[in-house]
Design an enzyme around this catalytic site. Structure first.
Site, PDB file in Angstrom:
ATOM      1  N   ARG A 124      96.474  55.838  56.723  1.00  0.00           N
ATOM      2  CA  ARG A 124      97.199  55.855  58.032  1.00  0.00           C
ATOM      3  C   ARG A 124      96.560  55.024  58.997  1.00  0.00           C
ATOM      4  NH1 ARG A 124      98.109  62.278  59.346  1.00  0.00           N
ATOM      5  NH2 ARG A 124      97.326  61.389  61.376  1.00  0.00           N
TER       6      ARG A 124
ATOM      7  N   ARG B 197      90.994  60.719  68.307  1.00  0.00           N
ATOM      8  CA  ARG B 197      91.226  61.654  68.149  1.00  0.00           C
ATOM      9  C   ARG B 197      90.586  62.935  68.319  1.00  0.00           C
ATOM     10  NH1 ARG B 197      93.546  59.851  62.740  1.00  0.00           N
ATOM     11  NH2 ARG B 197      93.959  62.054  62.534  1.00  0.00           N
TER      12      ARG B 197
ATOM     13  N   LYS C 219      94.645  70.878  57.674  1.00  0.00           N
ATOM     14  CA  LYS C 219      95.750  71.621  57.922  1.00  0.00           C
ATOM     15  C   LYS C 219      96.981  71.089  57.281  1.00  0.00           C
ATOM     16  CE  LYS C 219      95.665  70.177  62.482  1.00  0.00           C
ATOM     17  NZ  LYS C 219      94.570  69.164  62.158  1.00  0.00           N
TER      18      LYS C 219
HETATM   19  P1  ADP Z   1      96.078  65.033  61.765  1.00  0.00           P
HETATM   20  O1  ADP Z   1      96.569  65.322  60.424  1.00  0.00           O
HETATM   21  O2  ADP Z   1      94.902  64.284  62.059  1.00  0.00           O
HETATM   22  O3  ADP Z   1      95.918  66.245  62.631  1.00  0.00           O
HETATM   23  P2  ADP Z   1      98.670  64.509  62.978  1.00  0.00           P
HETATM   24  O4  ADP Z   1      99.371  63.848  61.733  1.00  0.00           O
HETATM   25  O5  ADP Z   1      98.905  65.993  63.246  1.00  0.00           O
HETATM   26  O6  ADP Z   1      97.271  64.127  62.952  1.00  0.00           O
HETATM   27  O7  ADP Z   1      99.126  63.671  64.305  1.00  0.00           O
HETATM   28  C1  ADP Z   1      98.891  62.399  64.346  1.00  0.00           C
HETATM   29  C2  ADP Z   1      99.331  62.022  65.823  1.00  0.00           C
HETATM   30  O8  ADP Z   1     100.647  62.051  66.115  1.00  0.00           O
HETATM   31  C3  ADP Z   1      98.522  62.545  66.637  1.00  0.00           C
HETATM   32  O9  ADP Z   1      97.202  61.904  66.763  1.00  0.00           O
HETATM   33  C4  ADP Z   1      99.454  62.466  68.100  1.00  0.00           C
HETATM   34  O10 ADP Z   1      99.481  60.994  68.337  1.00  0.00           O
HETATM   35  C5  ADP Z   1     100.614  62.631  67.452  1.00  0.00           C
HETATM   36  N1  ADP Z   1     100.966  64.023  67.291  1.00  0.00           N
HETATM   37  C6  ADP Z   1     101.312  64.920  66.273  1.00  0.00           C
HETATM   38  N2  ADP Z   1     101.255  66.032  66.809  1.00  0.00           N
HETATM   39  C7  ADP Z   1     101.405  66.153  68.130  1.00  0.00           C
HETATM   40  C8  ADP Z   1     101.712  67.132  69.144  1.00  0.00           C
HETATM   41  N3  ADP Z   1     101.982  68.453  69.038  1.00  0.00           N
HETATM   42  N4  ADP Z   1     101.810  66.714  70.474  1.00  0.00           N
HETATM   43  C9  ADP Z   1     101.409  65.208  70.740  1.00  0.00           C
HETATM   44  N5  ADP Z   1     101.297  64.580  69.954  1.00  0.00           N
HETATM   45  C10 ADP Z   1     101.250  64.866  68.490  1.00  0.00           C
HETATM   46  P1  ADP Z   2      94.555  67.575  59.006  1.00  0.00           P
HETATM   47  O1  ADP Z   2      95.930  67.789  58.669  1.00  0.00           O
HETATM   48  O2  ADP Z   2      93.874  68.733  59.507  1.00  0.00           O
HETATM   49  O3  ADP Z   2      94.298  66.271  59.657  1.00  0.00           O
HETATM   50  P2  ADP Z   2      94.415  66.969  56.145  1.00  0.00           P
HETATM   51  O4  ADP Z   2      95.000  68.154  55.202  1.00  0.00           O
HETATM   52  O5  ADP Z   2      95.261  65.784  56.118  1.00  0.00           O
HETATM   53  O6  ADP Z   2      93.710  67.388  57.259  1.00  0.00           O
HETATM   54  O7  ADP Z   2      93.015  66.517  55.324  1.00  0.00           O
HETATM   55  C1  ADP Z   2      92.394  65.541  55.670  1.00  0.00           C
HETATM   56  C2  ADP Z   2      91.908  64.894  54.410  1.00  0.00           C
HETATM   57  O8  ADP Z   2      90.797  65.623  53.685  1.00  0.00           O
HETATM   58  C3  ADP Z   2      92.623  64.674  53.314  1.00  0.00           C
HETATM   59  O9  ADP Z   2      92.337  63.379  52.657  1.00  0.00           O
HETATM   60  C4  ADP Z   2      92.590  65.732  52.244  1.00  0.00           C
HETATM   61  O10 ADP Z   2      92.737  65.307  50.803  1.00  0.00           O
HETATM   62  C5  ADP Z   2      91.024  65.918  52.473  1.00  0.00           C
HETATM   63  N1  ADP Z   2      90.956  67.498  52.448  1.00  0.00           N
HETATM   64  C6  ADP Z   2      91.659  68.510  52.941  1.00  0.00           C
HETATM   65  N2  ADP Z   2      90.961  69.838  52.628  1.00  0.00           N
HETATM   66  C7  ADP Z   2      89.845  69.526  51.871  1.00  0.00           C
HETATM   67  C8  ADP Z   2      88.695  70.328  51.581  1.00  0.00           C
HETATM   68  N3  ADP Z   2      88.769  71.635  51.754  1.00  0.00           N
HETATM   69  N4  ADP Z   2      87.681  69.537  50.982  1.00  0.00           N
HETATM   70  C9  ADP Z   2      87.814  68.470  50.717  1.00  0.00           C
HETATM   71  N5  ADP Z   2      88.660  67.584  51.282  1.00  0.00           N
HETATM   72  C10 ADP Z   2      89.857  68.271  51.751  1.00  0.00           C
END
Ligand code: ADP
Ligand code: ADP
Length: 216
Positions: free
Chosen positions: A162, A173, A15
């Site tokens: 992270r 998660r 995302k």
């Molecule tokens: P990811 O990239 O793995 O989807 P995020 O960076 O979006 O993770 O979120 C990291 C953490 O921040 C989540 O595990 C949660 O604890 C908190 N968080 C982020 N967005 C939200 C939300 N919309 N509601 C509640 N907690 C959130």
């Molecule tokens: P989210 O926000 O959904 O948690 P991220 O964008 O942070 O996901 O991506 C999670 C990890 O996967 C990062 O290390 C990123 O560089 C890698 N990644 C994202 N998209 C792809 C893809 N299409 N193929 C391989 N690796 C990816």
């Protein structure tokens, strides 16, 4: 009418990566609730201290705090033409609040791309994710390595892993996602806003599918 997009999908599906690429190509603002929380933690604000206690355990931050934070962000001038919401909404209550806050602005959601990949892929991605300290640019040791190890290609800042990307927290998660966030898939499908996009493709391919969906 502005364009508001919600990127829906499990942790690690891409995302953040896609939101940044789409923002660059469309000129829409990128609103990431995770990035906003991490900024609060870095700045040691009251919200940051509180949010950290949930984030470090892999739990969601309470809805009221999250909604207030995103609402403030979404009313910033750079969101006037629209925004890509990344990581928000994550619960049915937040989804309702999204409709309400956009309604207050005379706007509504345009599209909800739902990015999908098998759990094995998510875990592999999160275990190799490196994030930039300055502005959250995202890399992967294997799939998207920086030109210089440990350094962000974009702004030269330090890359870090992270705290919540360690294996136990990742598992938690994903469970939290399945329980609290995945009901939004059916909700947005019923609203006719959902479009499924395969996340287990090359980064560029996923972006192409998202841009194609947006054009329609
Ligand atoms: P990811 O990239 O793995 O989807 P995020 O960076 O979006 O993770 O979120 C990291 C953490 O921040 C989540 O595990 C949660 O604890 C908190 N968080 C982020 N967005 C939200 C939300 N919309 N509601 C509640 N907690 C959130
Ligand atoms: P989210 O926000 O959904 O948690 P991220 O964008 O942070 O996901 O991506 C999670 C990890 O996967 C990062 O290390 C990123 O560089 C890698 N990644 C994202 N998209 C792809 C893809 N299409 N193929 C391989 N690796 C990816």
């Amino acid at each position: 009418m502005a364009t508001f997009i919600v990127l829906l999908g499990p942790p690690g599906v891409g995302k953040g990566t896609q939101a940044k690429r789409l923002a660059k190509q469309t000129g829409l603002a990128h609103v990431s609730s995770g990035d906003l929380f991490r900024k609060h933690i870095k700045d040691k604000t009251d919200l940051g201290v509180l949010a950290k206690s949930y984030i470090s355990k892999g739990e969601l931050v309470p809805d009221d705090l999250t909604i207030a934070m995103v609402k403030e962000r979404i009313t910033c001038p750079d969101c006037e033409t629209g925004a890509i919401l990344d990581g928000f909404p994550r619960t049915p209550v937040q989804a309702e609040a999204t409709t309400a806050m956009l309604g207050e602005l005379g706007e509504e959601l345009t599209l909800v791309p739902y990015i999908i990949a098998p759990e094995k892929v998510l875990i592999e991605r999160l275990s190799g994710r490196w994030t930039c300290r300055a502005s959250g640019h995202i890399f992967h040791t294997k799939f998207n390595p920086p030109a210089k190890e440990g350094i962000c290609d974009v702004d030269g800042s330090e890359l870090y892993q992270r705290d919540d990307d360690k294996p136990e927290t990742v598992k938690k998660r994903i469970q939290v996602y399945l329980k609290q966030t995945s009901p939004l898939v059916e909700h947005y499908r019923e609203e006719g806003l959902l479009i499924e996009v395969r996340g287990d493709q090359e980064i560029e391919e996923v972006t192409k599918d998202l841009l194609d969906a947006l054009k329609k």
